[in-house]
Design a protein around this motif. Sequence first.
Motif, PDB file in Angstrom:
ATOM      1  N   THR A   1      -1.127  -1.906 -10.054  1.00 33.63           N
ATOM      2  CA  THR A   1      -1.977  -1.044  -9.241  1.00 33.63           C
ATOM      3  C   THR A   1      -2.484  -1.876  -8.076  1.00 33.63           C
ATOM      4  O   THR A   1      -2.946  -3.003  -8.269  1.00 33.63           O
ATOM      5  CB  THR A   1      -3.154  -0.503 -10.066  1.00 33.63           C
ATOM      6  N   ILE A   2      -2.415  -1.329  -6.861  1.00 36.49           N
ATOM      7  CA  ILE A   2      -2.697  -2.122  -5.667  1.00 36.49           C
ATOM      8  C   ILE A   2      -3.840  -1.508  -4.871  1.00 36.49           C
ATOM      9  O   ILE A   2      -3.844  -0.308  -4.589  1.00 36.49           O
ATOM     10  CB  ILE A   2      -1.434  -2.258  -4.792  1.00 36.49           C
ATOM     11  N   PHE A   3      -4.784  -2.359  -4.527  1.00 35.82           N
ATOM     12  CA  PHE A   3      -5.934  -1.990  -3.702  1.00 35.82           C
ATOM     13  C   PHE A   3      -5.821  -2.778  -2.409  1.00 35.82           C
ATOM     14  O   PHE A   3      -5.831  -4.006  -2.425  1.00 35.82           O
ATOM     15  CB  PHE A   3      -7.221  -2.345  -4.450  1.00 35.82           C
ATOM     16  N   ILE A   4      -5.697  -2.084  -1.282  1.00 36.50           N
ATOM     17  CA  ILE A   4      -5.395  -2.757  -0.027  1.00 36.50           C
ATOM     18  C   ILE A   4      -6.426  -2.439   1.052  1.00 36.50           C
ATOM     19  O   ILE A   4      -6.803  -1.285   1.233  1.00 36.50           O
ATOM     20  CB  ILE A   4      -3.962  -2.388   0.443  1.00 36.50           C
ATOM     21  N   ILE A   5      -6.907  -3.492   1.716  1.00 40.98           N
ATOM     22  CA  ILE A   5      -7.708  -3.346   2.926  1.00 40.98           C
ATOM     23  C   ILE A   5      -6.774  -3.604   4.097  1.00 40.98           C
ATOM     24  O   ILE A   5      -6.088  -4.633   4.138  1.00 40.98           O
ATOM     25  CB  ILE A   5      -8.870  -4.360   2.956  1.00 40.98           C
TER      26      ILE A   5
END
Length: 285
Positions: free
Chosen positions: A226-230
């Motif tokens: 699962t990827i959380f990207i700014i």
Amino acid sequence: MTPASAPHVRPAAPLSRHAPATDIALSCHGIERSFGGLRALKGVDLEVRQGQIFGLVGPNGSGKTTMVNVMTGFYPPNAGRVELFGADITRMAPHKVARCGVARTFQNLALFKGMSVLDNVLLGRHVHMRPSALASLFYWVWAEREELAHRRVVEEIIDFMQLQDIRDEPVEAIPMGLQKRVELARALVAQPRFLILDEPMAGMNQEEKEYIARFILDARDERDVTIFIIEHHMDVVTAICDEVVVLCYGEVIARGDPATAIAQPQVVKAYLGERAAARHAGTAS
């Protein structure tokens, strides 16, 4: 707001077939964080489902990095709760958060100069290493077996990230785009369940952005991360993210699918200013 050209990558896929839509990877409730008299976060709520690529966007100074620092334990929130895969990690130390399956890259490169690409990637395994004087004493029995296991994971990620040709190069001698790829490889060798990428495409040209976008998609689809990207590049956000939250001055001003959220008038105003936003609205109509 719409960039002239979007990266030529696959459109964002739906949630991974291995992750039911009801499974929540990260949940943040009412997050507040102040620095003296400055309220950096004002009751931020967000949920990230397993298998998503989730984007956190907003103008400079909107609180994005502060939010990530709260999520990873670097800043304790003044109020609110952070849950990771159902467990409360609100005031957990950063190294313990990492052991819960979280890895992170940083806005500014944090590679070790004077070391090779291979050695920098290998450092990402530290979270799984258990140093022991006894194991070192009986190296050929215990420690060697563990070292070889770590090496296998590193070699697999080097192949996955297509870094074979530069594996022995000093990391400071390779271009910025490849250095970003090395940092992503170092995060992936930790075998995270939840990966946080802080502006992974900063300073890249279009071709380099397309490469990194492809690797991010492959990490989600092939490695069940699962990827959380700014990210500031809106073409990238709309191309690869399943969902976004937009922050402005520490508050959520929009959320939902990327194209819809980014087109909201309050988001356009936050990025362009009131007058430019009005001109933009007139042009769009």
